[in-house]
Every structure is written in C-alpha cells, then in structure tokens.
Design an enzyme around this catalytic site. Sequence first.
Site, PDB file in Angstrom:
ATOM      1  N   HIS A 133    -116.755  32.111 -78.801  1.00  0.00           N
ATOM      2  CA  HIS A 133    -116.276  31.572 -77.906  1.00  0.00           C
ATOM      3  C   HIS A 133    -116.526  31.403 -76.388  1.00  0.00           C
ATOM      4  O   HIS A 133    -115.579  30.764 -75.581  1.00  0.00           O
ATOM      5  CB  HIS A 133    -114.754  32.634 -77.803  1.00  0.00           C
ATOM      6  CG  HIS A 133    -114.448  32.710 -79.302  1.00  0.00           C
ATOM      7  ND1 HIS A 133    -113.626  31.813 -79.811  1.00  0.00           N
ATOM      8  CD2 HIS A 133    -114.024  33.896 -80.097  1.00  0.00           C
ATOM      9  CE1 HIS A 133    -113.180  32.038 -81.059  1.00  0.00           C
ATOM     10  NE2 HIS A 133    -113.546  33.633 -81.069  1.00  0.00           N
ATOM     11  N   ASP A 170    -116.649  31.812 -89.286  1.00  0.00           N
ATOM     12  CA  ASP A 170    -116.153  32.911 -88.665  1.00  0.00           C
ATOM     13  C   ASP A 170    -114.652  32.230 -88.879  1.00  0.00           C
ATOM     14  O   ASP A 170    -114.377  31.055 -88.920  1.00  0.00           O
ATOM     15  CB  ASP A 170    -116.483  32.889 -87.059  1.00  0.00           C
ATOM     16  CG  ASP A 170    -115.870  33.970 -86.342  1.00  0.00           C
ATOM     17  OD1 ASP A 170    -116.525  35.124 -86.278  1.00  0.00           O
ATOM     18  OD2 ASP A 170    -114.712  34.130 -86.019  1.00  0.00           O
ATOM     19  N   HIS A 172    -112.287  32.395 -86.882  1.00  0.00           N
ATOM     20  CA  HIS A 172    -111.866  31.706 -85.693  1.00  0.00           C
ATOM     21  C   HIS A 172    -112.782  30.289 -85.317  1.00  0.00           C
ATOM     22  O   HIS A 172    -113.788  30.312 -85.368  1.00  0.00           O
ATOM     23  CB  HIS A 172    -111.907  32.743 -84.353  1.00  0.00           C
ATOM     24  CG  HIS A 172    -111.331  33.892 -84.769  1.00  0.00           C
ATOM     25  ND1 HIS A 172    -111.828  35.112 -85.059  1.00  0.00           N
ATOM     26  CD2 HIS A 172    -109.966  34.262 -84.543  1.00  0.00           C
ATOM     27  CE1 HIS A 172    -110.926  35.953 -85.321  1.00  0.00           C
ATOM     28  NE2 HIS A 172    -109.643  35.523 -84.830  1.00  0.00           N
ATOM     29  N   ASP A 253    -115.213  37.789 -90.470  1.00  0.00           N
ATOM     30  CA  ASP A 253    -113.745  38.004 -90.382  1.00  0.00           C
ATOM     31  C   ASP A 253    -112.563  37.266 -90.978  1.00  0.00           C
ATOM     32  O   ASP A 253    -111.638  37.455 -91.023  1.00  0.00           O
ATOM     33  CB  ASP A 253    -113.314  38.120 -88.789  1.00  0.00           C
ATOM     34  CG  ASP A 253    -113.904  36.887 -87.722  1.00  0.00           C
ATOM     35  OD1 ASP A 253    -114.611  35.848 -88.663  1.00  0.00           O
ATOM     36  OD2 ASP A 253    -113.675  36.936 -86.890  1.00  0.00           O
TER      37      ASP A 253
HETATM   38 ZN   LIG Z   1    -113.970  35.651 -85.409  1.00  0.00          ZN
END
Ligand SMILES: [Zn+2]
Length: 315
Positions: A133, A170, A172, A253
């Site tokens: 991120h 991931d 995200h 995740d």
């Molecule tokens: Zn993540």
Amino acid sequence: MHRPKPDSEPMKTLVLYHDECLNHDPGPRHPEGADRVRAILSALKNMAGIEILPSPLANREQVCRAHDPHYWQKLVDLEPDNDRLALDPDTFLSAGSINAALRGSGAGCFAIDQIFAGKSRNAFCVTRPPGHHAEGNMAMGFCLLNHAAVAARHALAVHGVERVAILDFDVHHGNGTQAIFEQSPEVLYVSSHQMPLYPGTGYADETGCGNILNLPLPPGAGSSQFRTSWSTLGLPALHSFQPGLIIVSAGFDAHQDDPLGQLELQDDDYSWITQQICEYANKACAGRVVSILEGGYNLKALASASTAHVEALTS
Ligand SMILES: [Zn+2]
C-alpha cells in the site's frame, strides 16, 4: 562415465528474516503485529529444502529507487524514540519501525542478489511491516516502504533485468505498487483482490500504460473464481510479458479464516497459485521467484497458508 559431483547439493529456497522486524509496534489492538512473523517462522523452522538467513538493511539508494527521498527522510526524522506516531488511522511509526521496514526492503534486494549469484533457487521474505500500500511518497495501509517496488527497481538497476513481473494475491489491492509503476512498461503488475474493500482502487479499467492488470473478485469468490481469474487472465498476461524475474506480493489475508477479507481461499489455493508461478518461472526465467510477505492476520491461517506457499517454492 558421468557421475554427479558429490558436493552438488540442490539449491535451496532462501527464507529471509530479522529480529528487528519484531520491533515495529503499531499497538496492541492492531492486526499487524510481531506474532505474524513468529507464527510463520515457527511453522517453517523444520521444513526441508529451505535456508533461513538474516535479512540485511536496505540502503538509501535502494529505497529511493522506488520512494521520494524527501518522503523517506521525513519518515526517518519522524521516528519516535518511544511510543508511536499515527501517520494515518491505520498506519503507525514506532521506535524501531525504520529498521524493520529497511529489513523488509533489504530482504527483497538481497534475495535477488543471491538468486542471480546462483546461490539460492528462489526466496520468501518473512518481514514486516508489509509494503504494497505504500506509494512513492506516502505511507498507508500499515505500510511504510514498498518492498516489492524496491526489489523490482533493484533487479532492473543492478542485475540488468529488462522486465520484472509483480504478482499480488493479497486480499487488498496494492495501490502503492500500481501507483509506483503505472508509467513503467518494464514492470507488469497483476493483482487479484476483493472488491469492494480497502483501499478502494484496483478496478479492471485501471491499466497504467498497459502494464497493470487488476482482477477484482467479489466477496465470497472462493477457490473457483480465484483460480479461473488467474488461469484465464493473470497467468496468460505473465506468459506474454516474459519477465526475467517474478516478484510475488504474498498476502495471505484472502484465506477463509482471515478477519480482514472475505475471499474464502484455502491453503490449497496458495499451493496452486505458487505452483503455477514456479512452473512458468522454471520454463521462462530460470525459476527466479522472490516472494515477499504482505498481509495475513489470522495467525493459524497465516502459518498454514505460508507453509503451503513455501512447500510449493521448494518442490
Ligand atoms: Zn492485505
């Protein structure tokens, strides 16, 4: 008569870690804690075919190939001597955060050096805080430095690699990795992720300069949609790109037991995607795969899914 040399051991999967990664402290109620890397190391410690080495610190030159030098200097200057500082509601800087982040970026660069020197087969970097991120000039989503981006730029600058693929599973979207490379045709970024979900980017129509492929998946997608998406879109894009190195943003995740996502993957899906990546790497780029830990917040699922991932890297 040809005989194998008695001292020719098969090359191992390098696992990189450093105790300083435990020092980054976003607080007792934060999901991204030091127990994450402890859980993975404890699960991997007796695995055959791996070599565990300490991760070195990245240097400033390595960091600043992916990050604005002013951003990096500001983070270094802001690091508290004790307690912690909120950079945003999710992202913290504590005493020890800078070196923890530098061990993460350093792991990626060192893994690449070892693989290109013929000393390791492939690698998994068990470091924290995660990175995907973090943008070139902004910390966010638990992330301070974008380790995958630092590693990709290191391979391009130091090892003469012409093209690097970053594959991100991931749960995200890796907005930071996308932002850093969206005008860099020498890097392919492919991400499967849950949508809607933090950080809100990663739509299929975000394509950079033709080098970004987003594979958004709905909550509850499960194994079959995940595998179909990679089989029909992600892996063919990887094959056409013909990278000299593959970097994996390995977040766990999307696992069915993770508290932060709802993609409902199982350990076997992490084996499958890793096998697909390694199979292609073995054919096309001498097996060169550097995997870097991103998310994963249920300790049991994180340990079992990363074990499945590393078993596939070693086999
Ligand atoms: Zn993540």
